[in-house]
Design an enzyme around this catalytic site. Structure first.
Site, PDB file in Angstrom:
ATOM      1  N   SER A 160       1.021  -1.136   0.197  1.00 48.53           N
ATOM      2  CA  SER A 160      -0.098  -0.111   0.117  1.00 48.53           C
ATOM      3  C   SER A 160       0.782   1.212   0.067  1.00 48.53           C
ATOM      4  O   SER A 160       2.120   1.201   0.455  1.00 48.53           O
ATOM      5  CB  SER A 160      -0.825  -0.058   1.193  1.00 48.53           C
ATOM      6  OG  SER A 160      -1.563   1.214   1.556  1.00 48.53           O
TER       7      SER A 160
ATOM      8  N   TYR B  48      -1.535  -0.823  10.502  1.00 46.47           N
ATOM      9  CA  TYR B  48      -1.532  -1.014   9.123  1.00 46.47           C
ATOM     10  C   TYR B  48      -0.488  -0.516   8.427  1.00 46.47           C
ATOM     11  O   TYR B  48       0.347  -0.991   7.526  1.00 46.47           O
ATOM     12  CB  TYR B  48      -2.817  -0.323   8.558  1.00 46.47           C
ATOM     13  CG  TYR B  48      -3.192  -0.477   7.293  1.00 46.47           C
ATOM     14  CD1 TYR B  48      -3.362  -1.861   6.740  1.00 46.47           C
ATOM     15  CD2 TYR B  48      -2.711   0.449   6.094  1.00 46.47           C
ATOM     16  CE1 TYR B  48      -3.687  -2.148   5.248  1.00 46.47           C
ATOM     17  CE2 TYR B  48      -3.178   0.364   4.889  1.00 46.47           C
ATOM     18  CZ  TYR B  48      -3.475  -0.875   4.418  1.00 46.47           C
ATOM     19  OH  TYR B  48      -3.645  -1.177   3.128  1.00 46.47           O
TER      20      TYR B  48
HETATM   21  P1  NAD Z   1     -11.453  -5.560   0.799  1.00 45.31           P
HETATM   22  O1  NAD Z   1     -11.712  -5.758   2.341  1.00 45.31           O
HETATM   23  O2  NAD Z   1     -12.579  -5.226  -0.042  1.00 45.31           O
HETATM   24  O3  NAD Z   1     -11.418  -7.308   0.338  1.00 45.31           O
HETATM   25  C1  NAD Z   1     -10.523  -8.102   1.377  1.00 45.31           C
HETATM   26  C2  NAD Z   1     -10.630  -9.494   1.035  1.00 45.31           C
HETATM   27  O4  NAD Z   1      -9.869 -10.170   1.864  1.00 45.31           O
HETATM   28  C3  NAD Z   1     -12.229  -9.965   1.334  1.00 45.31           C
HETATM   29  O5  NAD Z   1     -12.615 -10.784   0.709  1.00 45.31           O
HETATM   30  C4  NAD Z   1     -11.975 -10.585   2.826  1.00 45.31           C
HETATM   31  O6  NAD Z   1     -12.976 -11.634   3.219  1.00 45.31           O
HETATM   32  C5  NAD Z   1     -10.665 -11.010   2.846  1.00 45.31           C
HETATM   33  N1  NAD Z   1      -9.753 -11.457   4.016  1.00 45.31           N
HETATM   34  C6  NAD Z   1      -9.744 -10.469   4.887  1.00 45.31           C
HETATM   35  N2  NAD Z   1      -9.224 -11.009   6.065  1.00 45.31           N
HETATM   36  C7  NAD Z   1      -8.529 -12.424   5.547  1.00 45.31           C
HETATM   37  C8  NAD Z   1      -7.770 -13.313   6.349  1.00 45.31           C
HETATM   38  N3  NAD Z   1      -7.440 -13.326   7.527  1.00 45.31           N
HETATM   39  N4  NAD Z   1      -7.744 -14.620   5.419  1.00 45.31           N
HETATM   40  C9  NAD Z   1      -7.917 -14.555   4.177  1.00 45.31           C
HETATM   41  N5  NAD Z   1      -8.797 -13.644   3.586  1.00 45.31           N
HETATM   42  C10 NAD Z   1      -9.065 -12.596   4.218  1.00 45.31           C
HETATM   43  O7  NAD Z   1     -10.162  -5.331   0.795  1.00 45.31           O
HETATM   44  P2  NAD Z   1      -9.413  -4.494  -0.359  1.00 45.31           P
HETATM   45  O8  NAD Z   1      -9.586  -3.035  -0.270  1.00 45.31           O
HETATM   46  O9  NAD Z   1      -9.674  -5.031  -1.720  1.00 45.31           O
HETATM   47  O10 NAD Z   1      -7.886  -4.737  -0.072  1.00 45.31           O
HETATM   48  C11 NAD Z   1      -7.041  -5.750  -0.646  1.00 45.31           C
HETATM   49  C12 NAD Z   1      -5.672  -5.716  -0.543  1.00 45.31           C
HETATM   50  O11 NAD Z   1      -5.229  -4.289  -0.874  1.00 45.31           O
HETATM   51  C13 NAD Z   1      -5.643  -5.497   1.016  1.00 45.31           C
HETATM   52  O12 NAD Z   1      -4.077  -6.063   1.359  1.00 45.31           O
HETATM   53  C14 NAD Z   1      -5.203  -3.972   1.445  1.00 45.31           C
HETATM   54  O13 NAD Z   1      -4.539  -3.590   2.398  1.00 45.31           O
HETATM   55  C15 NAD Z   1      -4.690  -3.325   0.222  1.00 45.31           C
HETATM   56  N6  NAD Z   1      -4.740  -2.072  -0.221  1.00 45.31           N
HETATM   57  C16 NAD Z   1      -6.107  -1.759  -0.539  1.00 45.31           C
HETATM   58  C17 NAD Z   1      -6.140  -0.665  -0.743  1.00 45.31           C
HETATM   59  C18 NAD Z   1      -7.565   0.179  -0.884  1.00 45.31           C
HETATM   60  O14 NAD Z   1      -7.765   1.759  -0.970  1.00 45.31           O
HETATM   61  N7  NAD Z   1      -8.521  -0.307  -1.115  1.00 45.31           N
HETATM   62  C19 NAD Z   1      -5.169   0.553  -0.906  1.00 45.31           C
HETATM   63  C20 NAD Z   1      -4.049   0.103  -0.486  1.00 45.31           C
HETATM   64  C21 NAD Z   1      -3.833  -1.282  -0.331  1.00 45.31           C
END
Ligand code: NAD
Length: 267
Positions: free
Chosen positions: A151, A164
């Site tokens: 991220s 985080y």
């Molecule tokens: P989200 O919450 O929309 O989806 C996350 C998915 O991971 C869900 O299906 C959830 O059930 C699953 N999950 C959660 N905990 C889990 C666990 N312990 N084991 C297995 N699965 C698990 O998240 P997102 O926004 O799509 O983020 C995905 C990744 O991208 C994350 O690592 C997040 O930190 C990173 N990220 C997201 C953003 C953003 O703005 N959305 C920005 C930077 C980084």
């Protein structure tokens, strides 16, 4: 080096990808892109119902997909998940370390449990998935790809996300060490630092929570002006870069971090 056609550069037929957190958001979009390129996809998620629905949707579009329950913080479960993936699809070639959580907690009120949970899912889980996927890839002798979804928070802080931020900064450091050690085994390890992406996770935070944390509502027009490309990201903006890193187009990349944030870090 023989020149491949542009199309075959992105062809993943015969490959298998395991995507953690593949049910929703960035993981779901990544699974869709990889499957469209021909990869068989194993979606590992704590939300098995949503993972199954995503797998069925991929199948309905002619792709290969299956879903398994898995909490990435439960290291003891990883060997069986990888074994099932190989038994189901014949190999494991691509790991997308995507599962991650981002609950808010101030520095002064952070509990040990909240800290441990974020580090266990976002960092420990990613490390052991990489370790065990690499062991399988080395055993199979086909090389592989590991793509770590970090991220921009690993590079710049957000109030109330100290755990985080530490986990994602840790992942950026880990990405380099993994690339260093696994490169000689023909396993390319690279990372992506997404900016503000609209996903079920980011949409779930209530305006009150955001305000309390001093975080600007992502849909606020002032906030959008801080992004040079003037829009929030969509999951597929990240998934396309996952596809690139999984493909032959990225065959000479190791230990890189690609920021995919519409230019946000420039401001
Ligand atoms: P989200 O919450 O929309 O989806 C996350 C998915 O991971 C869900 O299906 C959830 O059930 C699953 N999950 C959660 N905990 C889990 C666990 N312990 N084991 C297995 N699965 C698990 O998240 P997102 O926004 O799509 O983020 C995905 C990744 O991208 C994350 O690592 C997040 O930190 C990173 N990220 C997201 C953003 C953003 O703005 N959305 C920005 C930077 C980084």
């Amino acid at each position: 080096m023989e020149q491949q056609s542009n199309v075959s550069l992105f062809d993943l037929h015969g490959k298998t990808a395991l995507i953690t957190g593949g049910a929703l958001g960035i993981g779901q979009a990544s699974a869709r892109r990889l499957a469209e390129a021909g990869a068989a996809t194993m979606l590992v998620d704590i939300n098995l119902e949503a993972a199954r629905a995503t797998a069925q949707d991929i199948q309905a579009r002619g792709g290969r997909a299956s879903a398994l329950y898995g909490d990435v913080s439960e290291v003891h479960s990883i060997d069986a998940i990888i074994q099932t993936t190989v038994e189901t699809f014949g190999s494991l070639d691509i790991l997308v370390n995507n599962a991650g959580i981002y609950p808010f907690a101030s520095v002064l009120e952070m509990t040990e449990a909240a800290w441990d949970q974020v580090l266990a899912i976002n960092l420990k889980g990613a490390f052991f998935y990489a370790q065990k996927a690499a062991q399988q890839m080395i055993k199979a002798g086909r090389g592989g790809r590991i793509i770590n979804i970090s991220s921009i928070n690993g590079l710049t802080p957000t109030r109330f996300l100290s755990h985080y931020d530490a986990s994602k900064g840790g992942m950026i450091a880990l990405n380099r060490t993994l690339a260093l050690e696994l490169g000689p085994h023909h396993i390319n390890v690279n990372a992506i630092a997404p900016g503000e992406i609209i996903t079920p996770g980011t949409s779930a935070a209530s305006p009150e929570t955001l305000e309390q944390a001093g975080v600007t509502d992502m849909n606020n027009s002032d906030f959008l002006q801080q992004i040079p490309l003037n829009r929030l990201g969509m999951p597929d903006d990240i998934a396309r870069v996952v596809l690139f890193l999984a493909s032959e187009a990225a065959s000479y990349m190791a230990g890189s971090l690609l920021t995919v944030d519409g230019g946000y870090l420039l401001t």
